[in-house]
Design a protein around this motif. Structure first.
Motif, PDB file in Angstrom:
ATOM      1  N   SER A   1       0.838  -1.208   0.000  1.00 23.25           N
ATOM      2  CA  SER A   1       0.000   0.000   0.000  1.00 23.25           C
ATOM      3  C   SER A   1       0.869   1.254   0.000  1.00 23.25           C
ATOM      4  CB  SER A   1      -0.922   0.025   1.216  1.00 23.25           C
ATOM      5  OG  SER A   1      -1.821  -1.041   1.170  1.00 23.25           O
ATOM      6  N   ILE A   2       1.902   1.242   0.846  1.00 18.14           N
ATOM      7  CA  ILE A   2       2.844   2.367   0.879  1.00 18.14           C
ATOM      8  C   ILE A   2       3.550   2.480  -0.459  1.00 18.14           C
ATOM      9  CG2 ILE A   2       5.002   3.190   1.925  1.00 18.14           C
ATOM     10  CD1 ILE A   2       3.990   1.890   4.566  1.00 18.14           C
TER      11      ILE A   2
ATOM     12  N   GLU B   1       2.321   6.147  -7.236  1.00 24.01           N
ATOM     13  CA  GLU B   1       1.410   7.182  -7.725  1.00 24.01           C
ATOM     14  C   GLU B   1       2.034   8.567  -7.548  1.00 24.01           C
ATOM     15  OE1 GLU B   1      -1.396   6.607  -9.475  1.00 24.01           O
ATOM     16  OE2 GLU B   1      -0.815   4.496  -9.267  1.00 24.01           O
ATOM     17  N   LEU B   2       2.722   8.778  -6.439  1.00 26.37           N
ATOM     18  CA  LEU B   2       3.428  10.039  -6.204  1.00 26.37           C
ATOM     19  C   LEU B   2       4.495  10.256  -7.276  1.00 26.37           C
ATOM     20  CD1 LEU B   2       3.898  12.504  -4.341  1.00 26.37           C
ATOM     21  CD2 LEU B   2       5.523  11.078  -3.077  1.00 26.37           C
TER      22      LEU B   2
ATOM     23  N   ILE C   1       4.516  16.798 -13.064  1.00 25.49           N
ATOM     24  CA  ILE C   1       4.861  18.159 -12.643  1.00 25.49           C
ATOM     25  C   ILE C   1       6.187  18.591 -13.268  1.00 25.49           C
ATOM     26  CG2 ILE C   1       5.513  19.595 -10.661  1.00 25.49           C
ATOM     27  CD1 ILE C   1       3.463  17.964  -9.011  1.00 25.49           C
ATOM     28  N   MET C   2       7.183  17.687 -13.289  1.00 25.22           N
ATOM     29  CA  MET C   2       8.471  18.026 -13.905  1.00 25.22           C
ATOM     30  C   MET C   2       8.295  18.363 -15.385  1.00 25.22           C
ATOM     31  SD  MET C   2      11.433  15.567 -12.352  1.00 25.22           S
ATOM     32  CE  MET C   2      10.572  14.029 -12.548  1.00 25.22           C
ATOM     33  N   ILE C   3       7.503  17.595 -16.091  1.00 24.19           N
ATOM     34  CA  ILE C   3       7.273  17.845 -17.515  1.00 24.19           C
ATOM     35  C   ILE C   3       6.618  19.210 -17.721  1.00 24.19           C
ATOM     36  CG2 ILE C   3       5.923  17.111 -19.525  1.00 24.19           C
ATOM     37  CD1 ILE C   3       6.418  14.193 -18.552  1.00 24.19           C
ATOM     38  N   VAL C   4       5.607  19.505 -16.913  1.00 22.85           N
ATOM     39  CA  VAL C   4       4.913  20.788 -17.032  1.00 22.85           C
ATOM     40  C   VAL C   4       5.862  21.946 -16.729  1.00 22.85           C
ATOM     41  CG1 VAL C   4       3.097  22.230 -15.999  1.00 22.85           C
ATOM     42  CG2 VAL C   4       2.615  19.849 -16.595  1.00 22.85           C
TER      43      VAL C   4
ATOM     44  N   PHE D   1      15.200   8.210  -6.965  1.00 15.58           N
ATOM     45  CA  PHE D   1      15.419   7.257  -5.878  1.00 15.58           C
ATOM     46  C   PHE D   1      14.207   6.356  -5.649  1.00 15.58           C
ATOM     47  CE2 PHE D   1      19.137   9.786  -4.952  1.00 15.58           C
ATOM     48  CZ  PHE D   1      20.037   8.809  -4.558  1.00 15.58           C
ATOM     49  N   LEU D   2      13.014   6.872  -5.829  1.00 15.63           N
ATOM     50  CA  LEU D   2      11.836   5.999  -5.733  1.00 15.63           C
ATOM     51  C   LEU D   2      11.825   5.014  -6.902  1.00 15.63           C
ATOM     52  CD1 LEU D   2       9.057   8.485  -4.582  1.00 15.63           C
ATOM     53  CD2 LEU D   2      10.276   6.785  -3.206  1.00 15.63           C
TER      54      LEU D   2
END
Length: 177
Positions: A24-25, A31-32, A39-42, A74-75
């Motif tokens: 779940s984590i 998803e994060l 967000i980076m692309i935008v 890192f994720l």
């Protein structure tokens, strides 16, 4: 001895709730990561557009992009360990017994690597608490380097579960073995 081709199913009790919590984590982090990539692309597209059209580069855009890129990377490393899509030699064939022991050795290396990330990433993070990122509202740089021990903890759990033959893969058919 367990067959290395077929991972052990998650037991009905004991480990099941721990692995469910971990997954779940993990799903939340995945998803994060998707959101961070978007967000980076935008931000980068906005930065290029504004720079070309108005000859102006927002000072905050680079810092936010670097912050998100570090966390995303890192994720992604941790997710690669979960999916077992790390570098591998697949052209060399070993016996079933040898494959079993090789898988155990790989899990041990993963655990050692994760402990290095946790220990040294935590030291780096603690050292970074005195510095801030002014363009991000004086956010401590330590929040950027927090990605290192967080990914280390995820890799540690993946390594331990995989050592005991618990399959945590969420995306079947992605390379690996």
């Amino acid at each position: 001895m367990a067959d290395s081709k077929e991972p052990t199913q998650i037991p009905k009790n004991g480990v099941k709730w721990i692995s469910s919590l971990l997954l779940s984590i993990d799903k939340a982090f995945e998803e994060l990561s998707k959101i961070m990539l978007l967000i980076m692309i935008v931000i980068v597209c906005f930065q290029v557009f504004v720079r070309k059209l108005f000859s102006y580069t927002p000072t905050w855009s680079l810092d936010i992009t670097i912050f998100l890129l570090i966390w995303f990377s890192f994720l992604g490393i941790a997710m690669g360990f979960r999916e077992r899509i790390h570098l591998a030699f697949t052209s060399i064939q070993f016996s079933e017994k040898s494959n079993f022991y090789i898988e155990k050795l790989i899990s041990i290396f993963e655990i050692v690597f994760s402990l290095i990330l946790i220990v040294y990433g935590t030291k780096l993070m603690i050292n970074d608490f005195g510095q801030t990122i002014p363009t991000m509202g004086n956010l401590p740089i330590a929040y950027r380097t927090l990605a290192i021990p967080v990914s280390g903890v995820l890799i540690l759990f993946y390594g331990i579960f995989q050592f005991f033959g618990v399959d945590l893969k969420r995306h079947k058919g992605l390379g690996g073995h």
